[in-house]
Design a protein around this motif. Structure first.
Motif, PDB file in Angstrom:
ATOM      1  N   PHE A   1       0.826  -1.201  -0.052  1.00  0.00           N
ATOM      2  CA  PHE A   1      -0.110  -0.032  -0.039  1.00  0.00           C
ATOM      3  C   PHE A   1       0.911   1.100  -0.009  1.00  0.00           C
ATOM      4  O   PHE A   1       0.316   2.377   0.373  1.00  0.00           O
ATOM      5  CB  PHE A   1      -0.967   0.181   1.301  1.00  0.00           C
ATOM      6  CG  PHE A   1      -1.845  -1.261   1.377  1.00  0.00           C
ATOM      7  CD1 PHE A   1      -2.938  -1.299   0.234  1.00  0.00           C
ATOM      8  CD2 PHE A   1      -1.789  -2.205   2.402  1.00  0.00           C
ATOM      9  CE1 PHE A   1      -3.623  -2.252   0.069  1.00  0.00           C
ATOM     10  CE2 PHE A   1      -2.572  -2.957   2.487  1.00  0.00           C
ATOM     11  CZ  PHE A   1      -3.677  -3.237   1.345  1.00  0.00           C
TER      12      PHE A   1
ATOM     13  N   GLN B   1      -0.594   3.862  -2.291  1.00  0.00           N
ATOM     14  CA  GLN B   1      -1.766   4.346  -1.538  1.00  0.00           C
ATOM     15  C   GLN B   1      -1.657   5.475  -0.465  1.00  0.00           C
ATOM     16  O   GLN B   1      -2.252   6.560  -0.382  1.00  0.00           O
ATOM     17  CB  GLN B   1      -2.722   3.433  -1.001  1.00  0.00           C
ATOM     18  CG  GLN B   1      -3.169   2.377  -2.161  1.00  0.00           C
ATOM     19  CD  GLN B   1      -4.054   2.875  -3.218  1.00  0.00           C
ATOM     20  OE1 GLN B   1      -5.192   3.658  -3.162  1.00  0.00           O
ATOM     21  NE2 GLN B   1      -3.220   2.692  -4.494  1.00  0.00           N
ATOM     22  N   ARG B   2      -0.440   5.211   0.416  1.00  0.00           N
ATOM     23  CA  ARG B   2      -0.157   6.093   1.177  1.00  0.00           C
ATOM     24  C   ARG B   2       0.384   7.431   0.572  1.00  0.00           C
ATOM     25  O   ARG B   2       0.269   8.617   0.845  1.00  0.00           O
ATOM     26  CB  ARG B   2       0.964   5.682   2.259  1.00  0.00           C
ATOM     27  CG  ARG B   2       0.439   4.559   3.076  1.00  0.00           C
ATOM     28  CD  ARG B   2       1.473   4.103   4.038  1.00  0.00           C
ATOM     29  NE  ARG B   2       1.221   3.224   5.105  1.00  0.00           N
ATOM     30  CZ  ARG B   2       0.703   2.036   4.884  1.00  0.00           C
ATOM     31  NH1 ARG B   2       1.313   1.331   3.675  1.00  0.00           N
ATOM     32  NH2 ARG B   2       0.109   1.061   5.609  1.00  0.00           N
TER      33      ARG B   2
ATOM     34  N   LEU C   1      -5.171   1.312   6.219  1.00  0.00           N
ATOM     35  CA  LEU C   1      -3.785   0.409   5.577  1.00  0.00           C
ATOM     36  C   LEU C   1      -3.085  -0.075   6.813  1.00  0.00           C
ATOM     37  O   LEU C   1      -2.350  -1.330   6.359  1.00  0.00           O
ATOM     38  CB  LEU C   1      -3.076   1.597   5.018  1.00  0.00           C
ATOM     39  CG  LEU C   1      -3.720   2.163   3.748  1.00  0.00           C
ATOM     40  CD1 LEU C   1      -2.789   3.498   3.282  1.00  0.00           C
ATOM     41  CD2 LEU C   1      -4.338   1.116   2.703  1.00  0.00           C
TER      42      LEU C   1
ATOM     43  N   THR D   1      -1.821  -4.046   6.745  1.00  0.00           N
ATOM     44  CA  THR D   1      -0.268  -4.073   6.187  1.00  0.00           C
ATOM     45  C   THR D   1       0.111  -5.026   7.526  1.00  0.00           C
ATOM     46  O   THR D   1       0.049  -4.795   8.608  1.00  0.00           O
ATOM     47  CB  THR D   1       0.285  -2.949   6.540  1.00  0.00           C
ATOM     48  OG1 THR D   1      -0.043  -1.850   5.700  1.00  0.00           O
ATOM     49  CG2 THR D   1       1.800  -2.980   5.966  1.00  0.00           C
TER      50      THR D   1
END
Length: 173
Positions: free
Chosen positions: A5, A8-9, A152, A156
């Motif tokens: 991710f 996405q971050r 997220l 994770t």
């Protein structure tokens, strides 16, 4: 190996930076005394487009979850609203809720505003409504950012680092 991710971050960080800059810019903006109706309309149109684009970024982050995590893209005539409804609920065995019901409601309001922005002439925009949606965008982005980051983090996997074994002190057996 890339962090899950990570993209996405980065997209979320960019969204937050854009909305902060938009908020700061509007706070600092002082129209000239002789601001014509046309200039006012163009300024409001630009602001409204920026609000709509920021919402579209949030929608894109949520759509990623539907496509990549849920492996079930949202389709149909009202897919935008269905997406918001879906991501506020957990998917059993797959993921927790991405956003809260409060975030979903704020985003539905921004979705409706985006429709107005896309379907009206700049001269039809009401300054008070545009400014209300800017305030809504700022609030929604803060909440969305917290909730999306929490999601997220939950998705994770934590890397486990083996603990160093303590050696016994000399002569301590």
């Amino acid at each position: 190996m890339p962090e899950p991710f990570a993209d996405q971050r980065l997209l979320l960080d960019e969204l937050v930076a854009v909305v902060r800059a938009l908020e700061r810019g509007e706070r600092a903006f002082r129209p000239p005394v002789a601001f014509s109706t046309h200039a006012r309309d163009m300024h409001l149109a630009g602001l409204a487009q920026s609000i709509a684009q920021a919402y579209t970024r949030m929608e894109g982050l949520l759509n990623f979850i539907a496509r990549q995590v849920d492996a079930d893209p949202v389709v149909g005539e009202s897919w935008h609203r269905m997406l918001l409804a879906r991501v506020q609920r957990p998917r059993t065995g797959a993921r927790p809720a991405v956003i809260s019901a409060a975030s979903s409601e704020e985003l539905r309001e921004l979705l409706s505003f985006r429709h107005v922005v896309r379907s009206h002439y700049p001269s039809e925009l009401e300054e008070e409504r545009v400014r209300e949606h800017l305030a809504r965008l700022v609030r929604a982005t803060r909440r969305f950012s917290r909730e999306y980051r929490r999601f997220l983090a939950q998705m994770t996997p934590r890397a486990t680092v083996p603990r160093k074994r303590r050696r016994n002190a000399p002569g301590g057996d």
